[in-house]
Design an enzyme around this catalytic site. Structure first.
Site, PDB file in Angstrom:
ATOM      1  N   GLN A 116     -35.771   5.642  89.532  1.00 46.98           N
ATOM      2  CA  GLN A 116     -37.161   5.332  89.215  1.00 46.98           C
ATOM      3  C   GLN A 116     -38.098   5.581  90.404  1.00 46.98           C
ATOM      4  OE1 GLN A 116     -37.358   3.673  85.915  1.00 46.98           O
ATOM      5  NE2 GLN A 116     -39.453   4.401  85.972  1.00 46.98           N
ATOM      6  N   LYS A 131     -36.340  -1.816  88.588  1.00 50.25           N
ATOM      7  CA  LYS A 131     -35.686  -1.827  87.273  1.00 50.25           C
ATOM      8  C   LYS A 131     -35.067  -3.192  87.070  1.00 50.25           C
ATOM      9  CE  LYS A 131     -34.743   0.933  83.755  1.00 50.25           C
ATOM     10  NZ  LYS A 131     -35.481   2.061  83.174  1.00 50.25           N
ATOM     11  N   ASP A 171     -36.768  -0.456  77.923  1.00 51.44           N
ATOM     12  CA  ASP A 171     -35.703   0.534  78.148  1.00 51.44           C
ATOM     13  C   ASP A 171     -34.724   0.291  77.000  1.00 51.44           C
ATOM     14  OD1 ASP A 171     -34.611   2.532  80.362  1.00 51.44           O
ATOM     15  OD2 ASP A 171     -32.885   1.376  79.740  1.00 51.44           O
ATOM     16  N   THR A 215     -42.232   9.056  76.180  1.00 51.57           N
ATOM     17  CA  THR A 215     -41.059   9.594  76.895  1.00 51.57           C
ATOM     18  C   THR A 215     -40.494  10.800  76.141  1.00 51.57           C
ATOM     19  OG1 THR A 215     -40.606   7.343  77.625  1.00 51.57           O
ATOM     20  CG2 THR A 215     -38.876   8.972  77.989  1.00 51.57           C
TER      21      THR A 215
HETATM   22  P1  NDP Z   1     -33.136   2.693  72.733  1.00 53.05           P
HETATM   23  O1  NDP Z   1     -32.439   1.411  72.864  1.00 53.05           O
HETATM   24  O2  NDP Z   1     -34.393   2.748  71.927  1.00 53.05           O
HETATM   25  O3  NDP Z   1     -32.159   3.811  72.165  1.00 53.05           O
HETATM   26  C1  NDP Z   1     -30.967   4.148  72.787  1.00 53.05           C
HETATM   27  C2  NDP Z   1     -30.222   5.115  71.902  1.00 53.05           C
HETATM   28  O4  NDP Z   1     -29.087   5.595  72.595  1.00 53.05           O
HETATM   29  C3  NDP Z   1     -29.720   4.487  70.619  1.00 53.05           C
HETATM   30  O5  NDP Z   1     -29.665   5.456  69.620  1.00 53.05           O
HETATM   31  C4  NDP Z   1     -28.316   4.038  71.020  1.00 53.05           C
HETATM   32  O6  NDP Z   1     -27.423   3.873  69.938  1.00 53.05           O
HETATM   33  C5  NDP Z   1     -27.887   5.201  71.885  1.00 53.05           C
HETATM   34  N1  NDP Z   1     -26.864   4.762  72.824  1.00 53.05           N
HETATM   35  C6  NDP Z   1     -26.923   3.698  73.673  1.00 53.05           C
HETATM   36  N2  NDP Z   1     -25.770   3.581  74.353  1.00 53.05           N
HETATM   37  C7  NDP Z   1     -24.996   4.593  73.921  1.00 53.05           C
HETATM   38  C8  NDP Z   1     -23.695   5.016  74.246  1.00 53.05           C
HETATM   39  N3  NDP Z   1     -22.947   4.351  75.155  1.00 53.05           N
HETATM   40  N4  NDP Z   1     -23.214   6.116  73.606  1.00 53.05           N
HETATM   41  C9  NDP Z   1     -23.958   6.784  72.691  1.00 53.05           C
HETATM   42  N5  NDP Z   1     -25.197   6.416  72.345  1.00 53.05           N
HETATM   43  C10 NDP Z   1     -25.707   5.347  72.946  1.00 53.05           C
HETATM   44  O7  NDP Z   1     -33.424   3.192  74.235  1.00 53.05           O
HETATM   45  P2  NDP Z   1     -34.453   4.273  74.732  1.00 53.05           P
HETATM   46  O8  NDP Z   1     -34.601   5.339  73.722  1.00 53.05           O
HETATM   47  O9  NDP Z   1     -35.644   3.565  75.237  1.00 53.05           O
HETATM   48  O10 NDP Z   1     -33.702   4.843  76.025  1.00 53.05           O
HETATM   49  C11 NDP Z   1     -32.793   5.948  75.966  1.00 53.05           C
HETATM   50  C12 NDP Z   1     -32.601   6.537  77.352  1.00 53.05           C
HETATM   51  O11 NDP Z   1     -33.868   6.976  77.866  1.00 53.05           O
HETATM   52  C13 NDP Z   1     -32.049   5.583  78.414  1.00 53.05           C
HETATM   53  O12 NDP Z   1     -31.270   6.323  79.332  1.00 53.05           O
HETATM   54  C14 NDP Z   1     -33.319   5.094  79.119  1.00 53.05           C
HETATM   55  O13 NDP Z   1     -33.057   4.612  80.425  1.00 53.05           O
HETATM   56  C15 NDP Z   1     -34.116   6.384  79.128  1.00 53.05           C
HETATM   57  N6  NDP Z   1     -35.564   6.238  79.317  1.00 53.05           N
HETATM   58  C16 NDP Z   1     -36.300   5.488  78.449  1.00 53.05           C
HETATM   59  C17 NDP Z   1     -37.666   5.395  78.607  1.00 53.05           C
HETATM   60  C18 NDP Z   1     -38.529   4.698  77.603  1.00 53.05           C
HETATM   61  O14 NDP Z   1     -39.762   4.809  77.722  1.00 53.05           O
HETATM   62  N7  NDP Z   1     -37.986   4.012  76.619  1.00 53.05           N
HETATM   63  C19 NDP Z   1     -38.343   6.017  79.759  1.00 53.05           C
HETATM   64  C20 NDP Z   1     -37.483   6.866  80.559  1.00 53.05           C
HETATM   65  C21 NDP Z   1     -36.136   6.933  80.341  1.00 53.05           C
HETATM   66  P3  NDP Z   1     -27.168   2.412  69.338  1.00 53.05           P
HETATM   67  O15 NDP Z   1     -28.393   2.103  68.534  1.00 53.05           O
HETATM   68  O16 NDP Z   1     -25.933   2.553  68.527  1.00 53.05           O
HETATM   69  O17 NDP Z   1     -26.986   1.501  70.517  1.00 53.05           O
END
Ligand code: NDP
Length: 455
Positions: A116, A131, A171, A215
Protein backbone atom coordinates in the site's frame (compact mmCIF):
# COMPACT_ATOMS: atom_id res chain seq x y z
CA UNK A 1 27.96 1.90 -5.45
CA UNK A 2 28.15 -0.50 -8.37
CA UNK A 3 25.05 -2.53 -9.18
CA UNK A 4 26.59 -5.62 -7.64
CA UNK A 5 27.48 -3.73 -4.42
CA UNK A 6 23.94 -2.34 -4.34
CA UNK A 7 22.52 -5.82 -4.87
CA UNK A 8 24.63 -7.12 -1.96
CA UNK A 9 23.47 -4.27 0.27
CA UNK A 10 19.82 -4.90 -0.66
CA UNK A 11 20.23 -8.60 0.01
CA UNK A 12 21.70 -7.92 3.45
CA UNK A 13 18.68 -5.74 4.31
CA UNK A 14 16.39 -8.50 3.02
CA UNK A 15 18.12 -11.07 5.24
CA UNK A 16 17.44 -8.80 8.23
CA UNK A 17 13.77 -8.57 7.22
CA UNK A 18 13.62 -12.40 7.20
CA UNK A 19 15.13 -12.70 10.68
CA UNK A 20 13.13 -9.88 12.22
CA UNK A 21 9.78 -11.11 10.85
CA UNK A 22 9.88 -14.91 11.14
CA UNK A 23 7.13 -16.94 9.49
CA UNK A 24 5.57 -13.97 7.68
CA UNK A 25 5.98 -15.49 4.22
CA UNK A 26 3.60 -13.19 2.36
CA UNK A 27 5.36 -10.15 3.82
CA UNK A 28 8.73 -11.61 2.79
CA UNK A 29 7.39 -12.16 -0.73
CA UNK A 30 6.12 -8.58 -1.01
CA UNK A 31 9.43 -7.13 0.22
CA UNK A 32 11.44 -9.38 -2.09
CA UNK A 33 9.35 -8.38 -5.08
CA UNK A 34 10.03 -4.67 -4.46
CA UNK A 35 13.71 -5.16 -3.56
CA UNK A 36 14.33 -7.08 -6.81
CA UNK A 37 13.80 -3.81 -8.70
CA UNK A 38 15.83 -1.45 -6.54
CA UNK A 39 19.54 -2.02 -7.28
CA UNK A 40 19.68 0.60 -10.07
CA UNK A 41 18.02 3.22 -7.82
CA UNK A 42 20.39 2.56 -4.92
CA UNK A 43 23.22 2.92 -7.46
CA UNK A 44 22.04 6.33 -8.52
CA UNK A 45 21.09 7.57 -5.05
CA UNK A 46 23.73 6.85 -2.39
CA UNK A 47 21.66 8.99 0.03
CA UNK A 48 19.05 6.20 0.16
CA UNK A 49 21.51 3.73 1.69
CA UNK A 50 23.29 6.39 3.80
CA UNK A 51 20.02 7.31 5.53
CA UNK A 52 18.87 3.69 5.87
CA UNK A 53 15.66 4.30 3.92
CA UNK A 54 15.44 0.66 2.91
CA UNK A 55 15.70 -0.59 6.49
CA UNK A 56 13.23 2.01 7.75
CA UNK A 57 10.66 1.41 5.01
CA UNK A 58 10.38 -2.28 5.98
CA UNK A 59 9.67 -1.50 9.62
CA UNK A 60 6.08 -0.35 10.22
CA UNK A 61 5.83 2.92 12.13
CA UNK A 62 3.28 1.27 14.41
CA UNK A 63 1.56 -2.14 14.69
CA UNK A 64 -1.58 -2.57 16.74
CA UNK A 65 -3.00 -5.98 17.68
CA UNK A 66 -6.14 -6.23 19.76
CA UNK A 67 -8.83 -8.55 21.09
CA UNK A 68 -12.27 -8.34 19.48
CA UNK A 69 -14.92 -10.04 21.64
CA UNK A 70 -18.49 -10.29 20.32
CA UNK A 71 -21.69 -12.21 21.00
CA UNK A 72 -23.52 -14.22 18.34
CA UNK A 73 -27.29 -14.59 17.85
CA UNK A 74 -27.30 -17.63 20.19
CA UNK A 75 -25.64 -15.69 23.02
CA UNK A 76 -22.29 -17.40 22.55
CA UNK A 77 -19.14 -15.36 23.11
CA UNK A 78 -16.49 -15.30 20.34
CA UNK A 79 -13.00 -13.85 20.34
CA UNK A 80 -11.29 -12.65 17.17
CA UNK A 81 -8.05 -10.82 16.68
CA UNK A 82 -7.89 -7.31 15.20
CA UNK A 83 -4.91 -5.69 13.45
CA UNK A 84 -3.91 -2.27 12.19
CA UNK A 85 -0.45 -1.78 10.74
CA UNK A 86 0.45 1.89 10.27
CA UNK A 87 3.29 1.40 7.88
CA UNK A 88 4.46 4.70 6.48
CA UNK A 89 3.22 8.28 6.82
CA UNK A 90 5.85 10.08 4.74
CA UNK A 91 3.32 11.22 2.13
CA UNK A 92 0.16 11.64 4.20
CA UNK A 93 -2.09 9.97 6.78
CA UNK A 94 -1.95 6.16 6.74
CA UNK A 95 -4.49 4.88 4.24
CA UNK A 96 -5.51 1.33 3.40
CA UNK A 97 -8.35 -1.13 3.74
CA UNK A 98 -9.53 -3.59 6.37
CA UNK A 99 -9.74 -7.28 5.47
CA UNK A 100 -12.09 -9.63 7.34
CA UNK A 101 -11.20 -13.21 6.40
CA UNK A 102 -10.28 -16.28 8.49
CA UNK A 103 -6.85 -16.43 6.82
CA UNK A 104 -5.77 -13.00 8.13
CA UNK A 105 -2.55 -13.03 10.19
CA UNK A 106 -0.18 -10.22 11.13
CA UNK A 107 2.04 -11.17 8.16
CA UNK A 108 -0.92 -10.84 5.77
CA UNK A 109 -1.66 -7.34 7.01
CA UNK A 110 2.03 -6.42 6.79
CA UNK A 111 2.29 -7.62 3.18
CA UNK A 112 -0.79 -5.62 2.25
CA UNK A 113 0.40 -2.55 4.17
CA UNK A 114 3.83 -2.69 2.56
CA UNK A 115 2.30 -2.84 -0.94
CA UNK A 116 0.00 0.00 0.00
CA UNK A 117 2.90 2.40 0.69
CA UNK A 118 4.06 2.29 -2.93
CA UNK A 119 0.60 2.04 -4.48
CA UNK A 120 -0.55 5.13 -2.63
CA UNK A 121 2.57 7.01 -3.70
CA UNK A 122 1.91 6.08 -7.33
CA UNK A 123 -1.54 7.72 -7.25
CA UNK A 124 0.23 11.07 -6.83
CA UNK A 125 -2.17 11.90 -3.98
CA UNK A 126 -1.12 12.77 -0.39
CA UNK A 127 -1.70 9.43 1.34
CA UNK A 128 0.59 7.21 3.39
CA UNK A 129 0.36 3.42 3.65
CA UNK A 130 -1.45 1.22 6.17
CA UNK A 131 -3.69 -1.82 6.35
CA UNK A 132 -5.76 -3.70 8.88
CA UNK A 133 -8.21 -6.46 9.41
CA UNK A 134 -9.28 -9.44 11.43
CA UNK A 135 -9.54 -13.21 11.24
CA UNK A 136 -13.32 -12.78 11.57
CA UNK A 137 -15.34 -14.44 8.77
CA UNK A 138 -18.44 -12.43 7.79
CA UNK A 139 -19.67 -15.36 5.63
CA UNK A 140 -22.69 -17.09 7.11
CA UNK A 141 -23.12 -14.46 9.85
CA UNK A 142 -26.36 -12.53 10.28
CA UNK A 143 -26.39 -8.75 9.77
CA UNK A 144 -26.76 -8.31 13.53
CA UNK A 145 -23.71 -10.49 14.20
CA UNK A 146 -21.65 -8.54 11.67
CA UNK A 147 -22.84 -5.30 13.30
CA UNK A 148 -21.84 -6.44 16.79
CA UNK A 149 -18.44 -7.56 15.52
CA UNK A 150 -17.83 -4.25 13.71
CA UNK A 151 -18.86 -2.27 16.78
CA UNK A 152 -16.47 -4.23 18.97
CA UNK A 153 -13.66 -3.89 16.40
CA UNK A 154 -14.13 -0.12 16.19
CA UNK A 155 -14.33 0.25 19.98
CA UNK A 156 -10.59 -0.41 20.04
CA UNK A 157 -9.61 0.87 16.58
CA UNK A 158 -11.13 4.34 17.06
CA UNK A 159 -8.27 5.36 19.39
CA UNK A 160 -5.77 4.93 16.60
CA UNK A 161 -7.47 6.50 13.56
CA UNK A 162 -8.68 9.91 12.40
CA UNK A 163 -8.98 11.94 9.21
CA UNK A 164 -5.44 13.33 9.69
CA UNK A 165 -4.04 10.17 11.26
CA UNK A 166 -5.19 6.97 9.60
CA UNK A 167 -8.12 6.41 7.22
CA UNK A 168 -9.32 2.80 6.78
CA UNK A 169 -11.53 1.49 3.95
CA UNK A 170 -12.82 -1.88 2.68
CA UNK A 171 -11.02 -4.94 1.31
CA UNK A 172 -11.92 -8.65 1.18
CA UNK A 173 -14.95 -9.23 3.43
CA UNK A 174 -15.45 -5.53 4.15
CA UNK A 175 -17.97 -3.83 1.89
CA UNK A 176 -20.66 -1.16 2.27
CA UNK A 177 -22.47 -2.96 5.10
CA UNK A 178 -19.36 -3.29 7.27
CA UNK A 179 -18.17 0.27 6.54
CA UNK A 180 -21.59 1.55 7.68
CA UNK A 181 -21.41 -0.26 11.02
CA UNK A 182 -17.78 0.76 11.55
CA UNK A 183 -18.46 4.44 10.80
CA UNK A 184 -21.57 4.45 12.99
CA UNK A 185 -19.63 3.18 15.99
CA UNK A 186 -16.76 5.64 15.39
CA UNK A 187 -19.26 8.51 15.32
CA UNK A 188 -20.90 7.30 18.50
CA UNK A 189 -17.61 6.93 20.38
CA UNK A 190 -16.15 10.28 19.31
CA UNK A 191 -19.37 12.29 19.22
CA UNK A 192 -18.23 13.87 15.94
CA UNK A 193 -19.34 13.49 12.33
CA UNK A 194 -15.83 13.08 10.98
CA UNK A 195 -16.66 11.90 7.45
CA UNK A 196 -13.05 11.72 6.30
CA UNK A 197 -12.10 9.07 8.88
CA UNK A 198 -13.16 6.14 6.71
CA UNK A 199 -13.85 5.70 2.99
CA UNK A 200 -16.23 3.50 1.02
CA UNK A 201 -19.20 5.12 2.79
CA UNK A 202 -22.73 5.13 1.35
CA UNK A 203 -23.46 7.87 -1.19
CA UNK A 204 -26.15 9.41 1.04
CA UNK A 205 -23.79 9.90 4.00
CA UNK A 206 -20.42 11.07 2.75
CA UNK A 207 -19.45 8.38 0.25
CA UNK A 208 -18.11 9.06 -3.21
CA UNK A 209 -19.83 8.11 -6.42
CA UNK A 210 -17.71 5.67 -8.47
CA UNK A 211 -15.85 4.38 -5.36
CA UNK A 212 -17.60 1.01 -5.58
CA UNK A 213 -16.58 0.69 -9.22
CA UNK A 214 -13.14 2.31 -8.89
CA UNK A 215 -10.73 -0.59 -8.35
CA UNK A 216 -12.18 -2.79 -11.09
CA UNK A 217 -12.62 0.10 -13.51
CA UNK A 218 -9.13 1.38 -12.76
CA UNK A 219 -7.52 -2.03 -13.41
CA UNK A 220 -9.22 -2.22 -16.80
CA UNK A 221 -8.19 1.33 -17.68
CA UNK A 222 -4.61 0.42 -16.76
CA UNK A 223 -4.82 -2.70 -18.98
CA UNK A 224 -6.26 -0.59 -21.79
CA UNK A 225 -3.33 1.81 -21.54
CA UNK A 226 -0.88 -1.11 -21.65
CA UNK A 227 -2.64 -2.57 -24.71
CA UNK A 228 -2.57 0.83 -26.41
CA UNK A 229 1.25 0.80 -26.31
CA UNK A 230 0.97 -2.08 -28.82
CA UNK A 231 -1.89 -0.52 -30.77
CA UNK A 232 -4.39 -2.94 -29.27
CA UNK A 233 -7.61 -2.50 -27.31
CA UNK A 234 -10.30 -4.49 -25.47
CA UNK A 235 -12.61 -4.38 -28.45
CA UNK A 236 -13.47 -7.93 -29.52
CA UNK A 237 -11.11 -9.46 -26.93
CA UNK A 238 -11.74 -12.50 -24.74
CA UNK A 239 -11.03 -11.95 -21.07
CA UNK A 240 -10.85 -14.02 -17.85
CA UNK A 241 -11.51 -12.31 -14.51
CA UNK A 242 -10.91 -14.26 -11.30
CA UNK A 243 -13.08 -13.62 -8.25
CA UNK A 244 -16.59 -12.21 -8.25
CA UNK A 245 -16.33 -9.71 -5.42
CA UNK A 246 -16.13 -5.95 -5.57
CA UNK A 247 -13.04 -5.67 -7.76
CA UNK A 248 -13.93 -8.51 -10.14
CA UNK A 249 -17.52 -7.39 -10.72
CA UNK A 250 -16.65 -3.89 -11.82
CA UNK A 251 -13.68 -5.07 -13.87
CA UNK A 252 -16.18 -7.25 -15.75
CA UNK A 253 -18.52 -4.30 -16.30
CA UNK A 254 -15.77 -2.03 -17.62
CA UNK A 255 -14.35 -4.69 -19.97
CA UNK A 256 -17.82 -5.08 -21.46
CA UNK A 257 -18.22 -1.30 -21.81
CA UNK A 258 -14.98 -1.32 -23.82
CA UNK A 259 -16.21 -4.05 -26.18
CA UNK A 260 -14.52 -7.10 -24.61
CA UNK A 261 -16.17 -10.38 -23.59
CA UNK A 262 -15.52 -11.88 -20.15
CA UNK A 263 -15.86 -15.65 -20.53
CA UNK A 264 -14.99 -16.76 -16.98
CA UNK A 265 -15.19 -15.67 -13.33
CA UNK A 266 -14.87 -17.49 -9.99
CA UNK A 267 -15.21 -17.53 -6.22
CA UNK A 268 -13.31 -19.49 -3.58
CA UNK A 269 -15.38 -22.62 -4.30
CA UNK A 270 -15.45 -22.80 -8.09
CA UNK A 271 -15.41 -21.12 -11.48
CA UNK A 272 -17.94 -20.45 -14.22
CA UNK A 273 -17.15 -20.67 -17.91
CA UNK A 274 -19.66 -18.73 -19.97
CA UNK A 275 -18.63 -18.78 -23.65
CA UNK A 276 -21.35 -16.25 -24.51
CA UNK A 277 -20.00 -13.70 -22.05
CA UNK A 278 -20.83 -13.17 -18.37
CA UNK A 279 -24.17 -11.45 -17.75
CA UNK A 280 -22.97 -8.65 -15.45
CA UNK A 281 -26.41 -7.73 -14.05
CA UNK A 282 -27.20 -11.32 -13.11
CA UNK A 283 -23.79 -11.91 -11.50
CA UNK A 284 -23.94 -8.60 -9.61
CA UNK A 285 -27.38 -9.41 -8.25
CA UNK A 286 -26.29 -12.88 -7.09
CA UNK A 287 -23.04 -11.74 -5.49
CA UNK A 288 -23.87 -8.26 -4.19
CA UNK A 289 -27.58 -8.32 -3.40
CA UNK A 290 -28.03 -11.95 -2.45
CA UNK A 291 -24.50 -12.73 -1.16
CA UNK A 292 -24.88 -16.14 -2.85
CA UNK A 293 -22.27 -18.41 -4.48
CA UNK A 294 -21.17 -18.18 -8.12
CA UNK A 295 -22.62 -21.68 -8.69
CA UNK A 296 -26.04 -19.93 -8.58
CA UNK A 297 -25.03 -18.03 -11.70
CA UNK A 298 -24.58 -21.25 -13.69
CA UNK A 299 -27.88 -22.62 -12.41
CA UNK A 300 -29.87 -19.52 -13.25
CA UNK A 301 -28.33 -18.61 -16.58
CA UNK A 302 -28.22 -22.17 -17.89
CA UNK A 303 -27.52 -22.58 -21.62
CA UNK A 304 -23.85 -23.13 -22.37
CA UNK A 305 -22.62 -22.00 -18.94
CA UNK A 306 -20.49 -24.52 -17.07
CA UNK A 307 -19.70 -24.54 -13.35
CA UNK A 308 -16.44 -26.19 -12.30
CA UNK A 309 -15.15 -27.00 -8.86
CA UNK A 310 -11.91 -28.64 -9.93
CA UNK A 311 -8.98 -26.97 -11.69
CA UNK A 312 -8.36 -23.25 -11.65
CA UNK A 313 -10.28 -20.60 -13.56
CA UNK A 314 -7.20 -20.06 -15.70
CA UNK A 315 -7.49 -23.56 -17.21
CA UNK A 316 -10.37 -22.19 -19.31
CA UNK A 317 -7.53 -20.79 -21.45
CA UNK A 318 -6.87 -24.37 -22.61
CA UNK A 319 -10.25 -24.39 -24.37
CA UNK A 320 -10.67 -20.79 -25.38
CA UNK A 321 -8.10 -18.33 -26.69
CA UNK A 322 -7.71 -15.66 -23.99
CA UNK A 323 -6.35 -12.20 -24.77
CA UNK A 324 -6.41 -10.55 -21.34
CA UNK A 325 -6.32 -11.97 -17.80
CA UNK A 326 -7.41 -9.94 -14.78
CA UNK A 327 -6.71 -11.73 -11.47
CA UNK A 328 -9.07 -9.98 -9.02
CA UNK A 329 -9.54 -12.47 -6.12
CA UNK A 330 -6.64 -12.87 -3.70
CA UNK A 331 -2.88 -13.31 -3.23
CA UNK A 332 -0.99 -16.12 -4.98
CA UNK A 333 -4.05 -17.34 -6.89
CA UNK A 334 -2.25 -17.54 -10.25
CA UNK A 335 0.81 -19.83 -10.31
CA UNK A 336 3.48 -20.60 -12.91
CA UNK A 337 1.43 -23.39 -14.47
CA UNK A 338 -1.56 -21.07 -14.85
CA UNK A 339 0.75 -18.47 -16.38
CA UNK A 340 2.07 -21.02 -18.91
CA UNK A 341 -1.51 -21.97 -19.81
CA UNK A 342 -2.34 -18.32 -20.45
CA UNK A 343 0.86 -17.72 -22.43
CA UNK A 344 0.17 -20.79 -24.60
CA UNK A 345 -3.32 -19.45 -25.19
CA UNK A 346 -1.83 -16.23 -26.58
CA UNK A 347 -2.57 -13.86 -23.69
CA UNK A 348 -1.42 -10.30 -24.48
CA UNK A 349 -1.91 -8.52 -21.18
CA UNK A 350 -2.33 -9.29 -17.48
CA UNK A 351 -3.41 -6.59 -15.03
CA UNK A 352 -3.62 -7.43 -11.32
CA UNK A 353 -6.88 -6.20 -9.79
CA UNK A 354 -6.03 -8.09 -6.58
CA UNK A 355 -2.95 -7.58 -4.40
CA UNK A 356 -0.06 -9.92 -5.32
CA UNK A 357 -2.33 -12.49 -7.06
CA UNK A 358 0.49 -13.83 -9.27
CA UNK A 359 3.24 -15.91 -7.69
CA UNK A 360 6.81 -14.72 -8.41
CA UNK A 361 7.26 -17.60 -10.91
CA UNK A 362 4.08 -16.61 -12.70
CA UNK A 363 5.30 -13.01 -13.02
CA UNK A 364 8.62 -14.20 -14.49
CA UNK A 365 6.76 -16.48 -16.92
CA UNK A 366 4.68 -13.56 -18.21
CA UNK A 367 7.68 -11.28 -18.47
CA UNK A 368 9.79 -13.88 -20.30
CA UNK A 369 6.98 -14.32 -22.81
CA UNK A 370 6.82 -10.55 -23.36
CA UNK A 371 3.27 -10.35 -22.01
CA UNK A 372 2.26 -6.85 -20.85
CA UNK A 373 2.16 -7.29 -17.07
CA UNK A 374 0.65 -4.65 -14.76
CA UNK A 375 1.46 -5.37 -11.07
CA UNK A 376 -1.24 -4.77 -8.47
CA UNK A 377 0.39 -1.76 -6.86
CA UNK A 378 -0.05 0.09 -10.16
CA UNK A 379 -3.06 -1.63 -11.76
CA UNK A 380 -5.37 -1.66 -8.74
CA UNK A 381 -4.49 1.80 -7.42
CA UNK A 382 -7.79 3.24 -8.73
CA UNK A 383 -9.60 2.13 -5.57
CA UNK A 384 -7.42 3.97 -3.12
CA UNK A 385 -7.15 6.94 -5.48
CA UNK A 386 -10.93 7.28 -5.47
CA UNK A 387 -10.90 6.88 -1.68
CA UNK A 388 -8.61 9.92 -1.62
CA UNK A 389 -11.15 11.69 -3.85
CA UNK A 390 -13.80 10.75 -1.27
CA UNK A 391 -11.61 12.40 1.41
CA UNK A 392 -11.38 15.52 -0.78
CA UNK A 393 -15.16 15.68 -1.09
CA UNK A 394 -15.54 15.18 2.67
CA UNK A 395 -13.02 17.94 3.44
CA UNK A 396 -14.80 20.43 1.19
CA UNK A 397 -18.30 19.17 2.16
CA UNK A 398 -18.98 18.53 -1.49
CA UNK A 399 -20.43 15.65 -3.52
CA UNK A 400 -19.36 15.17 -7.10
CA UNK A 401 -21.27 13.57 -9.97
CA UNK A 402 -20.50 10.03 -11.14
CA UNK A 403 -19.22 11.33 -14.49
CA UNK A 404 -16.84 13.85 -12.93
CA UNK A 405 -15.48 11.33 -10.42
CA UNK A 406 -15.01 8.65 -13.05
CA UNK A 407 -13.20 11.16 -15.23
CA UNK A 408 -10.85 12.00 -12.34
CA UNK A 409 -10.23 8.26 -11.83
CA UNK A 410 -9.52 7.76 -15.53
CA UNK A 411 -7.09 10.69 -15.59
CA UNK A 412 -5.29 9.37 -12.50
CA UNK A 413 -4.92 5.87 -13.98
CA UNK A 414 -3.63 7.23 -17.29
CA UNK A 415 -1.14 9.50 -15.53
CA UNK A 416 -0.07 6.64 -13.27
CA UNK A 417 0.47 4.38 -16.29
CA UNK A 418 2.55 7.06 -17.99
CA UNK A 419 4.75 7.70 -14.95
CA UNK A 420 5.40 3.97 -14.44
CA UNK A 421 6.18 3.54 -18.13
CA UNK A 422 8.52 6.56 -18.17
CA UNK A 423 10.39 5.34 -15.09
CA UNK A 424 10.89 1.91 -16.70
CA UNK A 425 12.25 3.65 -19.82
CA UNK A 426 14.49 5.94 -17.78
CA UNK A 427 16.06 2.96 -16.01
CA UNK A 428 16.61 1.05 -19.26
CA UNK A 429 13.79 -1.48 -18.88
CA UNK A 430 11.15 -0.35 -21.38
CA UNK A 431 7.80 -2.10 -20.95
CA UNK A 432 8.73 -3.49 -17.52
CA UNK A 433 5.85 -2.22 -15.38
CA UNK A 434 7.13 -4.09 -12.31
CA UNK A 435 10.43 -2.19 -12.34
CA UNK A 436 8.69 1.07 -13.24
CA UNK A 437 6.11 0.82 -10.43
CA UNK A 438 8.56 -0.29 -7.75
CA UNK A 439 11.21 2.32 -8.60
CA UNK A 440 8.80 5.22 -9.04
CA UNK A 441 6.76 4.42 -5.91
CA UNK A 442 9.88 3.84 -3.82
CA UNK A 443 11.62 7.03 -4.97
CA UNK A 444 8.63 9.22 -4.09
CA UNK A 445 8.45 7.80 -0.57
CA UNK A 446 12.23 7.70 -0.05
CA UNK A 447 12.67 11.36 -1.01
CA UNK A 448 9.96 12.42 1.45
CA UNK A 449 11.48 10.27 4.20
CA UNK A 450 14.89 11.83 3.71
CA UNK A 451 13.43 15.35 3.73
CA UNK A 452 11.64 14.59 7.02
CA UNK A 453 14.76 13.34 8.81
CA UNK A 454 15.49 10.11 10.65
CA UNK A 455 12.16 9.36 12.31
P1 NDP B 1 -14.33 -9.24 -2.02
O1 NDP B 1 -14.43 -9.81 -0.68
O2 NDP B 1 -15.41 -8.33 -2.50
O3 NDP B 1 -14.16 -10.39 -3.11
C1 NDP B 1 -13.13 -11.31 -3.07
C2 NDP B 1 -13.36 -12.34 -4.15
O4 NDP B 1 -12.23 -13.19 -4.23
C3 NDP B 1 -14.56 -13.22 -3.88
O5 NDP B 1 -15.11 -13.64 -5.10
C4 NDP B 1 -13.92 -14.39 -3.14
O6 NDP B 1 -14.67 -15.59 -3.19
C5 NDP B 1 -12.63 -14.54 -3.91
N1 NDP B 1 -11.63 -15.18 -3.07
C6 NDP B 1 -11.25 -14.81 -1.81
N2 NDP B 1 -10.33 -15.66 -1.33
C7 NDP B 1 -10.14 -16.56 -2.31
C8 NDP B 1 -9.31 -17.69 -2.42
N3 NDP B 1 -8.49 -18.07 -1.41
N4 NDP B 1 -9.36 -18.39 -3.59
C9 NDP B 1 -10.18 -18.02 -4.60
N5 NDP B 1 -10.99 -16.96 -4.54
C10 NDP B 1 -10.97 -16.24 -3.42
O7 NDP B 1 -12.91 -8.48 -2.07
P2 NDP B 1 -12.42 -7.38 -3.08
O8 NDP B 1 -13.01 -7.61 -4.42
O9 NDP B 1 -12.58 -6.07 -2.42
O10 NDP B 1 -10.85 -7.67 -3.11
C11 NDP B 1 -10.25 -8.58 -4.04
C12 NDP B 1 -8.76 -8.31 -4.15
O11 NDP B 1 -8.54 -6.96 -4.58
C13 NDP B 1 -7.97 -8.44 -2.84
O12 NDP B 1 -6.66 -8.89 -3.15
C14 NDP B 1 -7.89 -7.00 -2.34
O13 NDP B 1 -6.81 -6.79 -1.45
C15 NDP B 1 -7.69 -6.28 -3.67
N6 NDP B 1 -8.02 -4.85 -3.67
C16 NDP B 1 -9.27 -4.43 -3.34
C17 NDP B 1 -9.58 -3.09 -3.39
C18 NDP B 1 -10.97 -2.59 -3.17
O14 NDP B 1 -11.21 -1.39 -3.41
N7 NDP B 1 -11.91 -3.41 -2.75
C19 NDP B 1 -8.55 -2.08 -3.72
C20 NDP B 1 -7.29 -2.65 -4.15
C21 NDP B 1 -7.05 -3.99 -4.09
P3 NDP B 1 -15.62 -15.99 -1.97
O15 NDP B 1 -16.81 -15.10 -2.10
O16 NDP B 1 -15.91 -17.43 -2.18
O17 NDP B 1 -14.82 -15.74 -0.72
Amino acid sequence: MSTSTSAKFINSVYQTVLTRNPGETEFHQAVHEVFESLAPVIDRHPEYSESAVLQRICEPERQIIFRVPWIDDHNRVHINRGFRVQFNSALGPYKGGLRFHPSVLLGTVKFLGFEQIFKNALTGLPIGGGKGGSDFDPKGKSDREVMRFCQSFMTELHRHIGQYVDVPAGDIGVGGREIGYLFGQYKRLTNAYESGVITGKGIGWGGSRARTEATGYGAVIFAQEMLATRDQSFDGRKVLVSGSGNVALYAIQKVQQLGGTVVGASDSQGAVYDPDGIDFDLLRQIKEDERARISEYAERKGGRVQYRTSGSLWSIAKEEQIDVALPCATQNELNAEDARTLVNSGVQAVAEGANMPSTPDAVHTFQKANVLFGPGKAANAGGVATSALEMQQNASRDSWTFEYTEQRLTDIMKRLHRSVQQTADEYGHPGDYVMGANIHGFSLVADAMIAQGVI
